[in-house]
Design a protein around this motif. Structure first.
Motif, PDB file in Angstrom:
ATOM      1  N   ALA A  29      48.911 -39.585  19.445  1.00 23.92           N
ATOM      2  CA  ALA A  29      49.434 -39.888  20.847  1.00 23.92           C
ATOM      3  C   ALA A  29      50.596 -40.320  20.865  1.00 23.92           C
ATOM      4  N   ASP A  30      51.319 -40.825  19.931  1.00 23.22           N
ATOM      5  CA  ASP A  30      52.650 -41.344  20.436  1.00 23.22           C
ATOM      6  C   ASP A  30      53.760 -40.333  19.615  1.00 23.22           C
ATOM      7  N   SER A  31      53.161 -39.105  19.270  1.00 22.72           N
ATOM      8  CA  SER A  31      54.272 -38.353  18.451  1.00 22.72           C
ATOM      9  C   SER A  31      54.888 -37.630  19.463  1.00 22.72           C
ATOM     10  N   ASP A  32      56.027 -37.115  18.877  1.00 22.55           N
ATOM     11  CA  ASP A  32      57.099 -35.976  19.661  1.00 22.55           C
ATOM     12  C   ASP A  32      56.392 -34.746  20.111  1.00 22.55           C
ATOM     13  N   ALA A  33      55.555 -34.366  19.346  1.00 30.70           N
ATOM     14  CA  ALA A  33      54.794 -32.929  19.481  1.00 30.70           C
ATOM     15  C   ALA A  33      53.692 -33.261  20.520  1.00 30.70           C
ATOM     16  N   ALA A  34      53.213 -34.491  20.678  1.00 36.79           N
ATOM     17  CA  ALA A  34      52.355 -34.851  21.556  1.00 36.79           C
ATOM     18  C   ALA A  34      52.902 -34.871  23.106  1.00 36.79           C
ATOM     19  N   GLN A  35      54.142 -35.544  23.072  1.00 40.73           N
ATOM     20  CA  GLN A  35      54.868 -35.564  24.358  1.00 40.73           C
ATOM     21  C   GLN A  35      55.251 -34.322  24.824  1.00 40.73           C
ATOM     22  N   ALA A  36      55.764 -33.402  23.824  1.00 37.74           N
ATOM     23  CA  ALA A  36      56.310 -31.912  24.212  1.00 37.74           C
ATOM     24  C   ALA A  36      54.945 -31.358  24.945  1.00 37.74           C
ATOM     25  N   VAL A  37      53.652 -31.419  24.279  1.00 41.35           N
ATOM     26  CA  VAL A  37      52.590 -30.672  24.672  1.00 41.35           C
ATOM     27  C   VAL A  37      52.296 -31.086  26.128  1.00 41.35           C
ATOM     28  N   ALA A  38      52.396 -32.505  26.558  1.00 37.09           N
ATOM     29  CA  ALA A  38      52.235 -32.962  27.631  1.00 37.09           C
ATOM     30  C   ALA A  38      52.962 -32.750  28.774  1.00 37.09           C
ATOM     31  N   ASN A  39      54.241 -32.432  28.332  1.00 37.63           N
ATOM     32  CA  ASN A  39      55.269 -31.927  29.114  1.00 37.63           C
ATOM     33  C   ASN A  39      55.054 -30.721  29.745  1.00 37.63           C
ATOM     34  N   THR A  40      54.783 -29.704  28.768  1.00 33.86           N
ATOM     35  CA  THR A  40      54.345 -28.393  28.905  1.00 33.86           C
ATOM     36  C   THR A  40      53.122 -28.177  29.878  1.00 33.86           C
ATOM     37  N   ILE A  41      52.228 -29.195  29.759  1.00 36.95           N
ATOM     38  CA  ILE A  41      50.852 -29.113  30.620  1.00 36.95           C
ATOM     39  C   ILE A  41      51.418 -29.384  32.021  1.00 36.95           C
ATOM     40  N   GLU A  42      52.345 -30.663  32.294  1.00 37.72           N
ATOM     41  CA  GLU A  42      52.843 -30.842  33.769  1.00 37.72           C
ATOM     42  C   GLU A  42      53.606 -29.951  34.025  1.00 37.72           C
ATOM     43  N   ARG A  43      54.418 -29.049  33.411  1.00 42.43           N
ATOM     44  CA  ARG A  43      55.213 -28.091  34.136  1.00 42.43           C
ATOM     45  C   ARG A  43      54.388 -26.900  34.441  1.00 42.43           C
ATOM     46  N   THR A  44      53.058 -26.720  33.729  1.00 34.12           N
ATOM     47  CA  THR A  44      52.282 -25.524  33.834  1.00 34.12           C
ATOM     48  C   THR A  44      51.443 -25.913  35.289  1.00 34.12           C
ATOM     49  N   ARG A  45      51.337 -27.042  35.305  1.00 35.28           N
ATOM     50  CA  ARG A  45      50.263 -27.586  36.553  1.00 35.28           C
ATOM     51  C   ARG A  45      51.224 -27.403  37.918  1.00 35.28           C
ATOM     52  N   ARG A  46      52.649 -27.732  37.749  1.00 32.80           N
ATOM     53  CA  ARG A  46      53.501 -27.530  38.985  1.00 32.80           C
ATOM     54  C   ARG A  46      53.902 -25.972  39.269  1.00 32.80           C
ATOM     55  N   GLU A  47      54.001 -25.359  38.150  1.00 34.96           N
ATOM     56  CA  GLU A  47      53.967 -23.828  38.408  1.00 34.96           C
ATOM     57  C   GLU A  47      52.712 -23.295  38.995  1.00 34.96           C
ATOM     58  N   GLN A  48      51.636 -23.573  38.754  1.00 34.20           N
ATOM     59  CA  GLN A  48      50.394 -23.484  39.179  1.00 34.20           C
ATOM     60  C   GLN A  48      50.438 -23.669  40.614  1.00 34.20           C
ATOM     61  N   ALA A  49      50.678 -24.831  41.035  1.00 34.24           N
ATOM     62  CA  ALA A  49      50.885 -25.211  42.572  1.00 34.24           C
ATOM     63  C   ALA A  49      51.735 -24.385  43.149  1.00 34.24           C
ATOM     64  N   GLU A  50      53.070 -24.211  42.796  1.00 34.14           N
ATOM     65  CA  GLU A  50      53.887 -23.336  43.333  1.00 34.14           C
ATOM     66  C   GLU A  50      53.295 -22.055  43.636  1.00 34.14           C
ATOM     67  N   THR A  51      52.726 -21.390  42.564  1.00 39.39           N
ATOM     68  CA  THR A  51      52.155 -20.034  42.645  1.00 39.39           C
ATOM     69  C   THR A  51      51.172 -20.005  43.763  1.00 39.39           C
ATOM     70  N   ALA A  52      50.288 -20.886  43.856  1.00 39.14           N
ATOM     71  CA  ALA A  52      49.333 -21.103  44.765  1.00 39.14           C
ATOM     72  C   ALA A  52      49.934 -21.250  46.296  1.00 39.14           C
ATOM     73  N   THR A  53      51.042 -21.853  46.363  1.00 35.89           N
ATOM     74  CA  THR A  53      51.600 -22.173  47.791  1.00 35.89           C
ATOM     75  C   THR A  53      52.256 -20.749  47.961  1.00 35.89           C
ATOM     76  N   ALA A  54      53.026 -20.286  47.231  1.00 38.24           N
ATOM     77  CA  ALA A  54      53.549 -18.729  47.500  1.00 38.24           C
ATOM     78  C   ALA A  54      52.628 -17.644  47.976  1.00 38.24           C
ATOM     79  N   LYS A  55      51.315 -17.762  47.463  1.00 38.79           N
ATOM     80  CA  LYS A  55      50.578 -16.784  47.868  1.00 38.79           C
ATOM     81  C   LYS A  55      49.741 -17.103  49.203  1.00 38.79           C
ATOM     82  N   ASN A  56      49.610 -18.402  49.409  1.00 40.87           N
ATOM     83  CA  ASN A  56      49.315 -18.796  50.851  1.00 40.87           C
ATOM     84  C   ASN A  56      50.308 -18.419  51.881  1.00 40.87           C
TER      85      ASN A  56
END
Length: 285
Positions: A258-285
């Motif tokens: 949980a406290d590793s750099d790799a875990a932090q990097a994956v968590a950041n990637t997940i957060e960016r993917t969620r933002r991109e998902q939200a932006e894509t959904a807004t653009a489609k609407n």
């Protein structure tokens, strides 16, 4: 010279020197004067007894007896006076102690340097291993490739060559070597994942087609293979399957400390993917 050896030797030399100095400093030097005083005092006592007997027998008159008695008393006082050279003898012992404290350590050090072997306790300088250059790696890879040309049925050798080409970022050569190692990589989830990444990097289509199939096979063999989960998330993101990418990476996040750099990097990637998902959904609407 080894520091620990020097400290131990110095402590031993100091201990011996201090003991000898203490003995010489505290002990008075005895000489024949003590015995001389003792003998003379005994003789004078005998003479005093004889003098009293002569007076009692009438041999000496009272004035003669008084004069002789005064002479004996003067001699007794002279014999009772301490010798004048006693302090000199004690001083000579202290001088010897001081000289010994200086000479003994110096003599021991000079003797060791003369007949000892200081180099024997000095560790040899560490030999630094020569760093392997890119040219050295390339030479090893070329040698392996030449050996496999003479022995094309060596599947483990082809897998090693494929990973070497992948390290050198020669992805087309790596993909060809992976294909020749098919008999050993079909049951190896990590090798299948490496093969999938190599194909995705060497083709314009990316993860579409065979690379995705290889990743699916790898996850079938081992659903907890970290590299396969990483690439499967990347393949899903490439085709804009955001929920699929997030799911793969959340599984990966659960495998990492949980406290590793790799875990932090994956968590950041997940957060960016969620933002991109939200932006894509807004653009489609």
């Amino acid at each position: 010279m080894n520091l620990i050896f020097i400290l131990i030797a110095a402590l031993l030399a100091a201990s011996v020197t201090l003991w000898l100095v203490f003995v010489l400093w505290r002990s008075p030097k005895l000489d024949s004067s003590v015995e001389h005083h003792a003998v003379n005092a005994a003789v004078l006592r005998d003479q005093l007894v004889e003098l009293e007997q002569d007076r009692a027998n009438g041999i000496l008159s009272l004035p003669d007896h008084a004069a002789a008695q005064q002479e004996l008393q003067r001699r007794v006082l002279d014999e009772a006076t301490p010798a004048q050279d006693t302090g000199q003898r004690r001083h000579s012992s202290k001088s010897a102690a001081i000289a010994l404290a200086i000479v003994l350590p110096v003599a021991a050090t000079l003797t060791y340097l003369a007949i000892g072997n200081p180099a024997a306790i000095t560790p040899p300088p560490a030999q630094n291993a020569p760093a392997m250059t890119q040219a050295d790696v390339q030479a090893m890879v070329d040698s392996l490739a030449a050996r496999l040309t003479r022995n094309p049925d060596d599947a483990p050798g082809w897998l090693m060559l494929a990973r070497s080409y992948r390290y050198l970022e020669k992805y087309e050569d790596a993909a060809a070597a992976f294909a020749k190692a098919a008999s050993v990589i079909q049951t190896d989830p990590l090798a299948l994942s490496e093969y999938a990444e190599t194909l995705a990097r060497s083709r314009p289509a990316g993860f579409k087609g065979e690379p995705t199939q290889l990743l699916e096979r790898a996850l079938t063999l081992n659903p907890r293979e970290p590299f396969a989960l990483t690439l499967a998330g990347a393949a899903a993101l490439e085709r804009q399957d955001y929920p699929g990418a997030i799911d793969y990476w959340q599984q990966l996040l659960g495998l990492l400390p949980a406290d590793s750099d790799a875990a932090q990097a994956v968590a950041n990637t997940i957060e960016r993917t969620r933002r991109e998902q939200a932006e894509t959904a807004t653009a489609k609407n």
